[in-house]
Design a protein around this motif. Sequence first.
Motif: not given
Length: 65
Positions: A32-52
Amino acid sequence: MELAKMTHNYLFLFHEQYAVKKLQQQLQQDNFSSKIIDAPRKISSECELAVSIYFSNDEIYKQYI
């Protein structure tokens, strides 16, 4: 008539960088192809990173939780 293949976008949110890398490695092993991105602040102010990632089946994400 040809049906379009539907895809489902998922964001896995993380507090720790180690978990992000571990999930991305597992996704790559499973082809699977994925990207590491900054976590969207409108979804979570506690998480810094996300995998999309996009899955063609809306049940696949469950094996990565």
